[in-house]
Design a protein around this motif. Structure first.
Motif, PDB file in Angstrom:
ATOM      1  N   ARG A   1       0.829  -1.219   0.000  1.00 13.75           N
ATOM      2  CA  ARG A   1       0.000   0.000   0.000  1.00 13.75           C
ATOM      3  C   ARG A   1       0.861   1.266   0.000  1.00 13.75           C
ATOM      4  NH1 ARG A   1      -4.523  -0.875   4.410  1.00 13.75           N
ATOM      5  NH2 ARG A   1      -4.834  -3.092   4.097  1.00 13.75           N
ATOM      6  N   ILE A   2       2.186   1.081  -0.046  1.00 11.75           N
ATOM      7  CA  ILE A   2       3.051   2.272  -0.084  1.00 11.75           C
ATOM      8  C   ILE A   2       3.504   2.476  -1.529  1.00 11.75           C
ATOM      9  CG2 ILE A   2       5.144   3.359   0.818  1.00 11.75           C
ATOM     10  CD1 ILE A   2       4.835   1.625   3.319  1.00 11.75           C
ATOM     11  N   LEU A   3       3.095   3.631  -2.047  1.00 13.47           N
ATOM     12  CA  LEU A   3       3.292   3.905  -3.465  1.00 13.47           C
ATOM     13  C   LEU A   3       4.362   4.983  -3.591  1.00 13.47           C
ATOM     14  CD1 LEU A   3       1.414   2.892  -5.758  1.00 13.47           C
ATOM     15  CD2 LEU A   3       0.240   5.090  -5.607  1.00 13.47           C
ATOM     16  N   THR A   4       5.391   4.743  -4.410  1.00 12.25           N
ATOM     17  CA  THR A   4       6.393   5.800  -4.600  1.00 12.25           C
ATOM     18  C   THR A   4       6.338   6.289  -6.050  1.00 12.25           C
ATOM     19  OG1 THR A   4       8.122   4.184  -5.057  1.00 12.25           O
ATOM     20  CG2 THR A   4       7.913   4.903  -2.782  1.00 12.25           C
ATOM     21  N   THR A   5       6.446   7.605  -6.187  1.00 17.25           N
ATOM     22  CA  THR A   5       6.333   8.237  -7.523  1.00 17.25           C
ATOM     23  C   THR A   5       7.321   9.392  -7.617  1.00 17.25           C
ATOM     24  OG1 THR A   5       4.770   9.923  -6.746  1.00 17.25           O
ATOM     25  CG2 THR A   5       3.814   7.859  -7.558  1.00 17.25           C
ATOM     26  N   ASN A   6       7.288  10.110  -8.747  1.00 20.60           N
ATOM     27  CA  ASN A   6       8.086  11.339  -8.772  1.00 20.60           C
ATOM     28  C   ASN A   6       7.323  12.431  -8.003  1.00 20.60           C
ATOM     29  OD1 ASN A   6       6.568  13.137 -10.494  1.00 20.60           O
ATOM     30  ND2 ASN A   6       7.361  12.077 -12.297  1.00 20.60           N
ATOM     31  N   VAL A   7       8.037  13.485  -7.644  1.00 21.19           N
ATOM     32  CA  VAL A   7       7.437  14.516  -6.762  1.00 21.19           C
ATOM     33  C   VAL A   7       6.189  15.142  -7.372  1.00 21.19           C
ATOM     34  CG1 VAL A   7       7.974  16.553  -5.350  1.00 21.19           C
ATOM     35  CG2 VAL A   7       9.821  15.199  -6.297  1.00 21.19           C
ATOM     36  N   TRP A   8       6.257  15.437  -8.654  1.00 19.20           N
ATOM     37  CA  TRP A   8       5.135  16.181  -9.270  1.00 19.20           C
ATOM     38  C   TRP A   8       3.880  15.309  -9.314  1.00 19.20           C
ATOM     39  CZ3 TRP A   8       8.074  19.703  -8.158  1.00 19.20           C
ATOM     40  CH2 TRP A   8       9.359  19.837  -8.658  1.00 19.20           C
ATOM     41  N   SER A   9       4.071  14.012  -9.554  1.00 17.28           N
ATOM     42  CA  SER A   9       2.905  13.118  -9.579  1.00 17.28           C
ATOM     43  C   SER A   9       2.259  13.068  -8.201  1.00 17.28           C
ATOM     44  CB  SER A   9       3.301  11.698  -9.984  1.00 17.28           C
ATOM     45  OG  SER A   9       3.935  11.697 -11.220  1.00 17.28           O
ATOM     46  N   ALA A  10       3.079  13.033  -7.157  1.00 17.00           N
ATOM     47  CA  ALA A  10       2.519  12.952  -5.800  1.00 17.00           C
ATOM     48  C   ALA A  10       1.733  14.230  -5.494  1.00 17.00           C
ATOM     49  CB  ALA A  10       3.645  12.744  -4.784  1.00 17.00           C
ATOM     50  N   GLU A  11       2.326  15.381  -5.811  1.00 15.99           N
ATOM     51  CA  GLU A  11       1.624  16.648  -5.561  1.00 15.99           C
ATOM     52  C   GLU A  11       0.312  16.685  -6.347  1.00 15.99           C
ATOM     53  OE1 GLU A  11       5.375  19.712  -4.693  1.00 15.99           O
ATOM     54  OE2 GLU A  11       4.607  19.520  -6.722  1.00 15.99           O
ATOM     55  N   MET A  12       0.375  16.292  -7.610  1.00 11.39           N
ATOM     56  CA  MET A  12      -0.814  16.332  -8.481  1.00 11.39           C
ATOM     57  C   MET A  12      -1.877  15.330  -8.028  1.00 11.39           C
ATOM     58  SD  MET A  12      -2.294  17.135 -11.511  1.00 11.39           S
ATOM     59  CE  MET A  12      -1.263  17.431 -12.939  1.00 11.39           C
ATOM     60  N   SER A  13      -1.447  14.149  -7.567  1.00 15.00           N
ATOM     61  CA  SER A  13      -2.410  13.099  -7.203  1.00 15.00           C
ATOM     62  C   SER A  13      -3.337  13.543  -6.089  1.00 15.00           C
ATOM     63  CB  SER A  13      -1.692  11.821  -6.770  1.00 15.00           C
ATOM     64  OG  SER A  13      -0.897  11.358  -7.813  1.00 15.00           O
ATOM     65  N   LYS A  14      -2.811  14.339  -5.166  1.00 11.54           N
ATOM     66  CA  LYS A  14      -3.648  14.801  -4.060  1.00 11.54           C
ATOM     67  C   LYS A  14      -4.764  15.720  -4.585  1.00 11.54           C
ATOM     68  CE  LYS A  14      -5.324  15.722  -0.207  1.00 11.54           C
ATOM     69  NZ  LYS A  14      -6.071  14.775   0.587  1.00 11.54           N
ATOM     70  N   LEU A  15      -4.395  16.652  -5.459  1.00 12.45           N
ATOM     71  CA  LEU A  15      -5.418  17.542  -6.030  1.00 12.45           C
ATOM     72  C   LEU A  15      -6.408  16.730  -6.853  1.00 12.45           C
ATOM     73  CD1 LEU A  15      -3.392  20.665  -7.278  1.00 12.45           C
ATOM     74  CD2 LEU A  15      -4.668  20.387  -5.158  1.00 12.45           C
ATOM     75  N   ALA A  16      -5.892  15.753  -7.598  1.00 12.60           N
ATOM     76  CA  ALA A  16      -6.753  14.933  -8.460  1.00 12.60           C
ATOM     77  C   ALA A  16      -7.730  14.111  -7.618  1.00 12.60           C
ATOM     78  CB  ALA A  16      -5.896  14.024  -9.334  1.00 12.60           C
ATOM     79  N   ALA A  17      -7.246  13.519  -6.533  1.00  9.28           N
ATOM     80  CA  ALA A  17      -8.118  12.677  -5.697  1.00  9.28           C
ATOM     81  C   ALA A  17      -9.252  13.519  -5.116  1.00  9.28           C
ATOM     82  CB  ALA A  17      -7.301  12.027  -4.573  1.00  9.28           C
TER      83      ALA A  17
END
Ligand code: NAD
Ligand code: UDX
Length: 451
Positions: free
Chosen positions: A201-217
């Motif tokens: 359940r621990i997902l690692t990505t690049n920084v921009w994807s992580a920042e964007m994923s929160k807004l997207a969710a």
């Protein structure tokens, strides 16, 4: 890199519960939560925590004084940490470029400056606040002003907890998202979560994807609420029942059953702010069609709040002037004392402006807070009252509006309530959270959203 000392800047609805759970699950890590607000820190050190969340008291009690500390000494906590979570507020800007839409990064910036000044050696900085895409770049720019003997990694680790279920969400998250550039820093933070979160359940990505994923969710969740609310009006017009429709639609495994509850419109500190931020960013990156698409989610939400208030007035004969109206629930959802963007605020403002005597009861929100939230309504002082219980609020009322789905409202004795209210009184169930059959049997008139 091994994380042994964590400092969290920001002791709010996210920083407090998140750090309490980390400290509880990682007794070998020292966790210090700091805040510029001394009153808030003082409350975290008492039995009257500033944040109401089911189960939080017990978690804090287990860890506080052992490896969980609340302090106002920010510089000292920064200097001693090998990992700093930034969990400060990121509200919508009220002035300057992007006012009304863009995210106000002033608190992020001032934290970054303070970290640059006070940090020692190497520090991992974790963005816990919800931020516009590419904020990590800005934080690194500020940190670059620190002396050469200091070094930093910036990770994005957005928080997905929902208020009211924060402890449960933190202890058993759907996923933990960590975005970063330096594999060693990412791994150090992964190790912290591995103390209680399963590896898959621990997902690692690049920084921009992580920042964007929160807004997207948050945008996707808000969109579902606006979608079902739009259909609630359509149900009312056609005789369909929104709960039945939601059930039928949600049983499709491709759609899923969650976030399909029609209501008074979404509230809370996140959805509106984060969708506005997404809209702003889309405009900024030259994508007006995408911006317009998400803007509509917000417009539907505003429309729903206004629509329900108008239903109250229309059903009460077109005027509420001088009529006592009970508003049951003020928090933006059940099981929290948070009222930020609560749809009950818009409802009360509308009713007060129409001349009603509004009597609010909420199990966890104080009258002082309610008054502060309604201070812009010119009719507030004279016509706004509070009640200790739902029964007291309904005494002599022409109507009651269920504005928050508190469990205690599910079990109200409508038969007894009917004897206390004015003859011909109305109940407006804006959350579909009561037993409509038993309510109607009492002779009370009922309007329910999407029914
Ligand atoms: P909050 O307002 O409850 O808490 C933020 C705290 O940061 C405040 O106590 C404030 O005094 C403190 N602060 C601000 N600047 C500071 C500084 N320079 N130094 C020290 N303290 C400072 O906010 P919150 O609800 O905890 O949200 C924090 C962030 O998390 C936001 O970006 C929000 O979007 C995000 N988020 C919130 C939720 C939620 O449910 N509330 C969920 C997920 C993410
Ligand atoms: C939200 C996100 O769920 C969470 O992942 C993120 O970290 C922060 O923002 P929160 O705002 O605390 O959490 O609560 P949430 O349960 O999402 O509810 C938001 C609003 O939508 C509330 O006003 C709630 O009443 C409303 N809602 C939610 C509905 O009206 N219908 C639904 O089906 C679900």
């Amino acid at each position: 890199m091994k994380i042994q000392k964590i400092t969290c800047i920001g002791a709010g609805y996210v920083g407090g519960p998140t750090m309490a759970v980390i400290a509880d699950r990682c007794p070998h890590i020292q966790v210090t939560v700091v805040d510029a607000n001394a009153e808030r820190i003082e409350a975290w050190n008492t039995d009257h925590l500033p944040v109401y969340e089911p189960g939080l008291d017990a978690v804090v009690k287990r860890a506080r004084g052992r490896n969980l500390h609340f302090s106002t000494n920010i510089d000292e906590a920064i200097a001693s940490a090998d990992c700093i979570f930034i969990s400060v507020n990121t509200p919508t800007k009220t002035e300057g470029e992007g006012a009304g839409k863009a995210c106000d990064l002033r608190f992020i910036e001032s934290c970054s400056r303070q970290i640059a000044r006070a940090a020692e050696n190497h520090t991992i900085i974790v963005e816990k606040s919800t931020l516009p895409v590419r904020t990590a770049e800005k934080i690194l720019e500020v940190l670059a002003t620190a002396g050469r003997e200091k070094s930093f990694d910036v990770l994005s680790n957005p928080e997905f907890l929902a208020e009211g279920t924060a402890v449960k969400d933190l202890e058993n998250p759907d996923r933990v998202l960590i975005g970063g550039q330096n594999e060693a820093a990412i791994q150090a933070l992964v190790e912290v979560y591995l103390n209680w979160v399963p590896k898959e359940r621990i997902l690692t990505t690049n920084v921009w994807s992580a920042e964007m994923s929160k807004l997207a969710a948050n945008a996707f969740l808000a969109q579902r609420v606006s979608s079902i609310n739009s259909l609630s009006a359509f149900c009312e017009a056609t005789g369909a029942d929104v709960d039945e429709v939601a059930r039928a639609v949600g049983m499709d495994t491709r759609i899923g059953s969650k976030f399909l509850k029609a209501g008074l419109g979404f509230g809370g500190s996140c959805f509106k702010k984060d969708v506005l931020n997404l809209v702003y960013l889309c405009e900024h990156y030259g994508l007006p069609e995408v911006a317009t698409y998400w803007q509509q989610v917000l417009e539907m939400n505003e429309w729903q709040k206004k629509r329900v208030a108008q239903k109250v007035i229309q059903n009460l004969g077109g005027t509420v002037q001088g009529k006592r109206i009970a508003v049951l629930g003020f928090a933006f959802k059940k099981d929290t004392n948070d009222t930020r963007e609560a749809p009950a605020i818009a409802l009360c403002e509308h009713l007060l402006a129409a001349g009603a005597n509004v009597v609010v009861h909420d199990p966890k929100v104080s009258f002082v807070k309610i008054q502060a939230d309604l201070k812009h309504s010119p009719f507030m002082a004279k016509n706004l009252h509070s009640a200790e219980s739902a029964e007291q609020a309904c005494q002599g009322a022409s109507a009651a509006v269920l504005a928050t789905e508190w469990d205690s409202f599910r079990h109200l004795d409508w038969k007894a309530m009917a004897t206390k209210m004015s003859a011909g009184a109305w109940i407006f169930d804006a959350r579909n959270c009561t037993d409509h059959r038993s309510l109607k049997a009492t002779g009370l008139k009922l309007w329910a959203v999407g029914k």
